[in-house]
Design an enzyme around this catalytic site. Structure first.
Site, PDB file in Angstrom:
ATOM      1  N   ARG A  58       0.956  -1.380  -0.145  1.00  0.00           N
ATOM      2  CA  ARG A  58      -0.034   0.033   0.006  1.00  0.00           C
ATOM      3  C   ARG A  58       0.754   1.497   0.076  1.00  0.00           C
ATOM      4  NH1 ARG A  58      -1.343   1.621   4.574  1.00  0.00           N
ATOM      5  NH2 ARG A  58      -2.050  -0.222   5.434  1.00  0.00           N
ATOM      6  N   TYR A 110     -17.272  16.777 -14.347  1.00  0.00           N
ATOM      7  CA  TYR A 110     -17.494  15.137 -14.417  1.00  0.00           C
ATOM      8  C   TYR A 110     -18.682  15.109 -13.228  1.00  0.00           C
ATOM      9  CZ  TYR A 110     -17.277  10.434 -13.954  1.00  0.00           C
ATOM     10  OH  TYR A 110     -17.541   8.981 -13.942  1.00  0.00           O
ATOM     11  N   ASP A 181      -8.496  18.942 -14.111  1.00  0.00           N
ATOM     12  CA  ASP A 181      -8.760  17.559 -14.551  1.00  0.00           C
ATOM     13  C   ASP A 181      -8.534  17.618 -16.204  1.00  0.00           C
ATOM     14  OD1 ASP A 181     -10.051  15.191 -15.544  1.00  0.00           O
ATOM     15  OD2 ASP A 181     -11.665  15.451 -14.056  1.00  0.00           O
ATOM     16  N   LYS A 206      -9.504   6.314 -18.762  1.00  0.00           N
ATOM     17  CA  LYS A 206      -9.842   6.796 -20.140  1.00  0.00           C
ATOM     18  C   LYS A 206      -8.872   6.497 -21.033  1.00  0.00           C
ATOM     19  CE  LYS A 206     -13.595   7.212 -17.416  1.00  0.00           C
ATOM     20  NZ  LYS A 206     -13.879   8.638 -16.914  1.00  0.00           N
TER      21      LYS A 206
HETATM   22  C1  LIG Z   1     -14.474   9.167 -15.730  1.00  0.00           C
HETATM   23  C2  LIG Z   1     -13.972  10.725 -15.078  1.00  0.00           C
HETATM   24  C3  LIG Z   1     -13.571  10.770 -13.908  1.00  0.00           C
HETATM   25  C4  LIG Z   1     -13.821   9.770 -12.790  1.00  0.00           C
HETATM   26  O1  LIG Z   1     -12.739   8.694 -12.915  1.00  0.00           O
HETATM   27  P1  LIG Z   1     -13.043   7.179 -12.512  1.00  0.00           P
HETATM   28  O2  LIG Z   1     -11.836   6.575 -12.919  1.00  0.00           O
HETATM   29  O3  LIG Z   1     -14.301   6.636 -13.231  1.00  0.00           O
HETATM   30  O4  LIG Z   1     -13.334   7.222 -10.873  1.00  0.00           O
HETATM   31  C5  LIG Z   1     -13.219  11.918 -13.540  1.00  0.00           C
HETATM   32  N1  LIG Z   1     -13.161  13.016 -14.581  1.00  0.00           N
HETATM   33  C6  LIG Z   1     -13.523  12.749 -15.666  1.00  0.00           C
HETATM   34  C7  LIG Z   1     -13.313  13.892 -16.841  1.00  0.00           C
HETATM   35  C8  LIG Z   1     -13.740  11.554 -16.060  1.00  0.00           C
HETATM   36  O5  LIG Z   1     -14.155  11.462 -17.497  1.00  0.00           O
END
Ligand SMILES: *Cc1c(COP(=O)(O)O)cnc(C)c1O
Length: 399
Positions: A58, A110, A181, A206
Site C-alpha cells: 500500500r 464530471y 482535470d 480513459k
Molecule cells: C471518468 C472521469 C472521472 C472519474 O474517474 P473514474 O476513474 O471513473 O473514477 C473524472 N473526471 C473525468 C473527466 C472523467 O471522465
C-alpha cells in the site's frame, strides 16, 4: 539507457518518454518489461532493514512507482501519485484541505466530481462554489479561505474550454492552487502544468490506459509540500491501485501518443461530416474552426488538436438521439470514453441524467445531444457508420 533512467528528462519528446519513462530493465534478469510484483510484503534482513526499498505494497510497490514515474515525465511534473480511480484521486485532493476551506469550481465538471463536491466535501466542512464563467468571475469569488480552483477543460459533454493560464494568473495572485482535470485531452494533447496549473488529475480509466479494462486515477504536480501531503494521504487512506492495474495502465500508456493522434484525426473527420449534415443542428468539437473557443485550443492543445471527444445535437429530438445510438454498428452505445473502440451515448438520459433538465439545458445538455468518443478504427468506416445511423434516426423521427 543513460539519461533515460531519469524519467523527468525533458529533452526527450513525448513518444520516446511514453515508451521509456519508468520502463526500467529488470536488474536481476534483464527482463525488458518489468515483472508484475504481486507480493504484498517485502522481506527485511534485520528489524527495520528491508532488502530493497519496499516494505508493504500500500505504501509503495515497483509497478506503481514505474507508472507514476512515467506520468510525471509526460505531464512535465516532478511527482505523480496513482490512486484506485479518478474519483479516489479527486477525493484525496479534497481531503488534503482543512475544514473551513473554500473551493471554486467550473460548473460542468464530471458528474462524480459534482457529486463529491456537493454530497461529501460539504459534510467535511469544505464548501464549493460553482461558476459557468470562471475566467470572468474568479476574482470576485475568491475569499480569504479559498484554497483551490477546480477546472475541467474541455468540459463534459459540451466541450467548452477554459484558458488555464488566465485562471492560474488570478488564482496565484491570491495564493490559491489550481487543479485541472485533464482526462478528456490526455497528457499527449494538453499539459496543464505548462500553462500554470499546480495539480493535474486524470481518470486513468480513459485515455491513459486506453483499453477500457482498468479503473485507475493519477495526480501530478511539482511541489514538494504537495508530495508530502498527498503522498501521506495516498498511504493513510489507502485508495491505491493494484500492482496488476499499474502494470496494465503503464502498458497502455506506452501507445498513448499513437492512440491520441488517431482518435483526434478520426474525431475531426466525424465532426466535419456532422457539421455538413442537414440532419444535425450543431456540433461541439474544439478541433473545428467553428468552435467558439478555438483560439484557446490553438494555444493550449498540441498542434491545436481537438482530441477524440465530440458532441452534437441531432434533428428529431430525444427519440432521434436514442435511435442514432442504436443504429450505429461500430460506435457502441455505452458510457465512458478514451478507449481504442468508439463509443456513443445520450448524456441527458445517461451520464448526466441526475442533473435537473433546466440546469442541464443552461449548460447546453439538451435531450437531443449525442456524445461520441472516437476510437482508433479506420476513419472511413466511422464516417460511413455515422452517416447511415443519422439517415435512419432522422428518417424514423419524421415518419
Ligand atoms: C471518468 C472521469 C472521472 C472519474 O474517474 P473514474 O476513474 O471513473 O473514477 C473524472 N473526471 C473525468 C473527466 C472523467 O471522465
Amino acid at each position: 539507457m543513460g539519461s533515460m533512467e531519469n524519467g523527468h528528462t525533458t529533452e526527450r519528446r513525448f513518444g520516446t518518454l511514453a515508451v521509456h519513462a519508468g520502463a526500467h530493465h529488470d536488474p536481476t534478469t534483464g527482463a525488458v518489461i518489468a515483472p508484475i510484483s504481486l507480493s504484498t510484503t517485502y522481506a527485511q534482513t534485520s528489524v527495520g532493514s528491508p532488502v530493497g526499498q519496499y516494505e508493504y505494497t500500500r505504501s509503495s510497490n515497483p509497478n506503481r512507482d514505474n507508472f507514476e514515474e512515467a506520468i510525471a515525465a509526460l505531464e512535465h511534473a516532478k511527482y505523480a501519485l496513482a490512486f484506485s480511480s479518478g474519483s479516489a484521486t479527486t477525493a484525496v485532493v479534497l481531503q488534503s484541505l482543512a475544514a473551513g476551506s473554500h473551493v471554486v469550481s467550473v460548473s460542468d465538471v464530471y458528474g462524480g466530481t459534482h457529486r463529491y463536491f456537493t454530497k461529501v466535501a460539504n459534510t467535511q466542512g469544505v464548501e464549493v462554489t460553482f461558476t459557468p464563467t470562471i475566467q470572468d468571475d474568479l476574482e470576485k469569488l475568491i475569499r480569504p479561505e479559498t484554497k483551490l480552483i477546480w477546472v475541467e477543460t474541455p468540459s463534459n459533454p459540451t466541450l467548452g474550454l477554459v484558458n488555464i493560464r488566465a485562471v492560474a494568473d488570478i488564482a496565484h495572485r491570491h495564493g490559491v492552487l489550481v487543479v485541472v482535470d485533464n482526462t478528456f485531452m490526455s497528457p499527449y494533447v494538453q499539459n496543464p502544468i505548462t500553462h500554470g496549473a499546480d495539480i493535474v488529475v486524470h481518470s486513468v480509466t480513459k485515455y491513459i490506459n486506453g483499453h477500457s479494462d482498468v479503473l485507475m486515477g493519477v495526480a501530478a504536480f511539482n511541489s514538494d509540500a504537495l508530495k508530502e501531503r498527498l503522498g501521506f494521504l495516498q498511504n493513510a487512506i489507502g485508495a491505491v491501485p493494484s500492482a496488476f492495474d499499474c502494470w496494465l495502465a503503464h502498458r497502455g500508456l506506452k501507445t498513448l501518443h499513437l492512440r491520441a493522434r488517431e482518435a483526434s484525426k478520426n474525431a475531426t473527420v466525424v465532426a466535419q461530416i456532422l457539421e455538413a449534415s442537414p440532419n444535425v443542428i450543431s456540433v461541439n468539437y474544439p478541433g473545428l474552426d467553428s468552435h467558439p473557443q478555438r483560439t484557446i485550443a490553438l494555444k493550449q492543445h498540441r498542434d491545436g488538436m481537438g482530441g477524440g471527444m465530440l458532441s452534437f445535437r441531432i434533428k428529431g429530438g430525444k427519440a432521434a438521439a436514442h435511435d442514432f445510438c442504436q443504429h450505429t454498428k461500430i460506435f457502441t452505445l455505452a458510457e465512458s470514453l478514451g478507449g481504442v473502440e468508439s463509443l456513443c451515448e445520450v448524456p441527458a438520459s445517461m451520464t448526466h441524467a441526475g442533473i435537473p433538465k433546466e440546469d442541464r439545458e443552461i449548460a447546453g445538455v439538451y435531450d437531443d445531444l449525442v456524445r461520441m468518443s472516437c476510437g482508433v478504427e479506420d476513419a472511413e468506416d466511422l464516417k460511413a457508420d455515422v452517416l447511415q445511423a443519422l439517415e435512419l434516426a432522422v428518417a424514423s423521427s419524421k415518419a
